[in-house]
Design a protein around this motif. Structure first.
Motif, mmCIF file in Angstrom:
data_model
loop_
_atom_site.group_PDB
_atom_site.id
_atom_site.type_symbol
_atom_site.label_atom_id
_atom_site.label_comp_id
_atom_site.label_asym_id
_atom_site.label_seq_id
_atom_site.Cartn_x
_atom_site.Cartn_y
_atom_site.Cartn_z
ATOM 1 N N THR A 128 18.936 26.026 44.456
ATOM 2 C CA THR A 128 18.374 24.760 43.962
ATOM 3 C C THR A 128 17.017 24.989 43.309
ATOM 4 O O THR A 128 16.724 24.443 42.232
ATOM 5 C CB THR A 128 18.250 23.764 45.119
ATOM 6 N N ARG A 129 16.183 25.814 43.962
ATOM 7 C CA ARG A 129 14.874 26.114 43.370
ATOM 8 C C ARG A 129 15.016 26.839 42.039
ATOM 9 O O ARG A 129 14.278 26.577 41.082
ATOM 10 C CB ARG A 129 14.031 26.938 44.345
ATOM 11 N N LYS A 130 15.977 27.739 41.984
ATOM 12 C CA LYS A 130 16.203 28.470 40.732
ATOM 13 C C LYS A 130 16.652 27.528 39.620
ATOM 14 O O LYS A 130 16.198 27.619 38.467
ATOM 15 C CB LYS A 130 17.248 29.563 40.962
ATOM 16 N N LEU A 131 17.551 26.580 39.971
ATOM 17 C CA LEU A 131 17.987 25.594 38.977
ATOM 18 C C LEU A 131 16.831 24.716 38.499
ATOM 19 O O LEU A 131 16.708 24.401 37.313
ATOM 20 C CB LEU A 131 19.104 24.728 39.559
ATOM 21 N N GLU A 132 15.980 24.323 39.434
ATOM 22 C CA GLU A 132 14.822 23.500 39.062
ATOM 23 C C GLU A 132 13.880 24.276 38.132
ATOM 24 O O GLU A 132 13.356 23.732 37.152
ATOM 25 C CB GLU A 132 14.075 23.052 40.310
ATOM 26 N N THR A 133 13.682 25.557 38.453
ATOM 27 C CA THR A 133 12.814 26.385 37.596
ATOM 28 C C THR A 133 13.405 26.518 36.191
ATOM 29 O O THR A 133 12.695 26.385 35.174
ATOM 30 C CB THR A 133 12.644 27.777 38.221
#
Length: 216
Positions: A128-133
């Protein structure tokens, strides 16, 4: 003999007046023809310049629209592809983890299950953090591209405005020059007509004085 001299004097005066009148008519006709031709040339020049400016503006607008569409499509396709790849990898990882849990469920104990659940949760949070980044990066890229397109459009509009100003100043200068030239031609014509009349009058006065001297 005196009647003949009077007739010749009147005939000369009439010829002088006729020449002056014919020169006046000729100058007037030439001036009207020149004004008509000048008006036609100005109309044609204005239409041609308007057509050129409209074609240039139309080309610029079409290029901007096509560039914006291509940039938007490229950004959206790239973002969707990245999201699909990350989502697919996450699904594969989850399936693998689920299969491992099912295989080891009979032999594993409860603490191991909780460890696996914690691992899955951490992995999901990482994805999820990677997608947000990636989403933030895509938004920044889109913002930069939109800024570049707006700047290019502003530069093109500024260049078009400068070109129109140059055309207008050229047209204004040429118009003033034509007015000055027209005034100079009119003054020259009047001056030449005046000199011609003056010369004819001097000739007439000389002839008259000679006739008077002969008569005396």
């Amino acid at each position: 003999h005196r009647a003949k001299l009077d007739y010749q004097a009147k005939k000369t005066a009439v010829a002088v007046i006729q020449n002056y009148f014919r020169s006046y008519i000729r100058v007037k006709v030439e001036r009207e023809n020149f004004l008509a031709v000048q008006k036609s040339v100005r109309i044609i020049q204005a239409a041609f310049r308007g057509m050129k400016v409209r074609e240039r503006l139309k080309t610029l607008s079409e290029v901007n629209v096509v560039a914006s569409a291509k940039q938007s499509a490229f950004c959206s396709c790239r973002t969707e592809a990245q999201c699909a790849a990350v989502h697919g990898s996450a699904l594969r990882t989850q399936k693998w983890r689920g299969a491992s849990l099912v295989t080891c469920s009979q032999e594993a104990e409860y603490p191991q299950r909780e460890a696996l659940v914690a691992t899955q949760r951490a992995f999901c949070e990482m994805v999820t953090r990677k997608l947000e980044t990636q989403k933030c990066a895509a938004l920044r890229i889109q913002y930069f591209l939109q800024m570049a397109v707006c700047r290019r459009r502003f530069v093109q509009q500024k260049r078009a405005a400068v070109t129109l100003q140059q055309y207008f100043r050229t047209w204004q200068t040429r118009r003033q020059f034509l007015l000055y030239r027209k005034a100079a031609v009119v003054l020259q014509n009047h001056h030449r007509a005046f000199l011609s009349t003056k010369h004819q009058r001097q000739v007439y006065l000389q002839i008259r004085s000679s006739i008077i001297m002969i008569q005396a």
